[in-house]
Design an enzyme around this catalytic site. Structure first.
Site, PDB file in Angstrom:
ATOM      1  N   ARG A   9      -9.728 -38.443  38.111  1.00  0.00           N
ATOM      2  CA  ARG A   9      -9.913 -37.406  37.095  1.00  0.00           C
ATOM      3  C   ARG A   9      -9.137 -36.132  37.428  1.00  0.00           C
ATOM      4  NH1 ARG A   9     -15.794 -36.389  35.382  1.00  0.00           N
ATOM      5  NH2 ARG A   9     -14.658 -35.448  33.669  1.00  0.00           N
ATOM      6  N   CYS A  10      -8.550 -36.080  38.608  1.00  0.00           N
ATOM      7  CA  CYS A  10      -7.833 -34.889  39.073  1.00  0.00           C
ATOM      8  C   CYS A  10      -6.326 -35.075  38.857  1.00  0.00           C
ATOM      9  CB  CYS A  10      -8.131 -34.662  40.551  1.00  0.00           C
ATOM     10  SG  CYS A  10      -7.156 -33.357  41.309  1.00  0.00           S
ATOM     11  N   GLY A  11      -5.712 -34.164  38.138  1.00  0.00           N
ATOM     12  CA  GLY A  11      -4.285 -34.232  37.870  1.00  0.00           C
ATOM     13  C   GLY A  11      -3.438 -34.196  39.123  1.00  0.00           C
ATOM     14  N   ARG A  14      -3.671 -37.553  40.758  1.00  0.00           N
ATOM     15  CA  ARG A  14      -2.852 -38.546  40.034  1.00  0.00           C
ATOM     16  C   ARG A  14      -1.364 -38.345  40.331  1.00  0.00           C
ATOM     17  NH1 ARG A  14      -6.370 -37.034  35.808  1.00  0.00           N
ATOM     18  NH2 ARG A  14      -4.670 -35.917  34.793  1.00  0.00           N
TER      19      ARG A  14
END
Length: 113
Positions: A9-11, A14
């Site tokens: 969920r963390c950019g 990712r």
């Protein structure tokens, strides 16, 4: 082998995974919210990071603010908070061999090579 402690969920997390995939690096992605680290694993990770436990904590997380902010906590108490609340762990954390970095910003990964 490169291990990435990852929250999908963390950019930034990712981006980190994509970076190593683009380089065709051999990676192991650990979804630490699904497979939380125990006390021993966190202690080892802190040794690899060569940092105090508080540096591994996301101090702006509501759980931290509600339960720990402003308190004088020992290293063991901070580690216990990370064990009890995996969401508090900074991400991504990248490990290569016996060294690790918190890859915020992503450019910090060069410290491993």
């Amino acid at each position: 082998m490169i291990t990435i402690y990852h929250n999908p969920r963390c950019g930034k997390s990712r981006d980190c995974v994509r970076h190593f995939e683009a380089e065709n690096s051999e990676i192991k992605v650990v979804h630490y919210l699904q497979s939380p680290l125990d006390r021993e694993a966190i202690t080892t990770l802190l040794q690899q990071l060569n940092c105090p436990a508080l540096q591994l904590v996301r101090t702006k997380e509501p759980i931290w603010i509600a339960n720990y902010k402003g308190k004088e906590l020992s290293e063991n108490e901070i580690i216990e908070a990370l064990v009890q609340h995996p969401i508090l762990m900074e991400r991504p954390v990248v490990v290569k061999g016996n060294k690790a970095v918190i890859a915020r910003p992503l450019e910090r990964i060069v410290e491993l090579f």
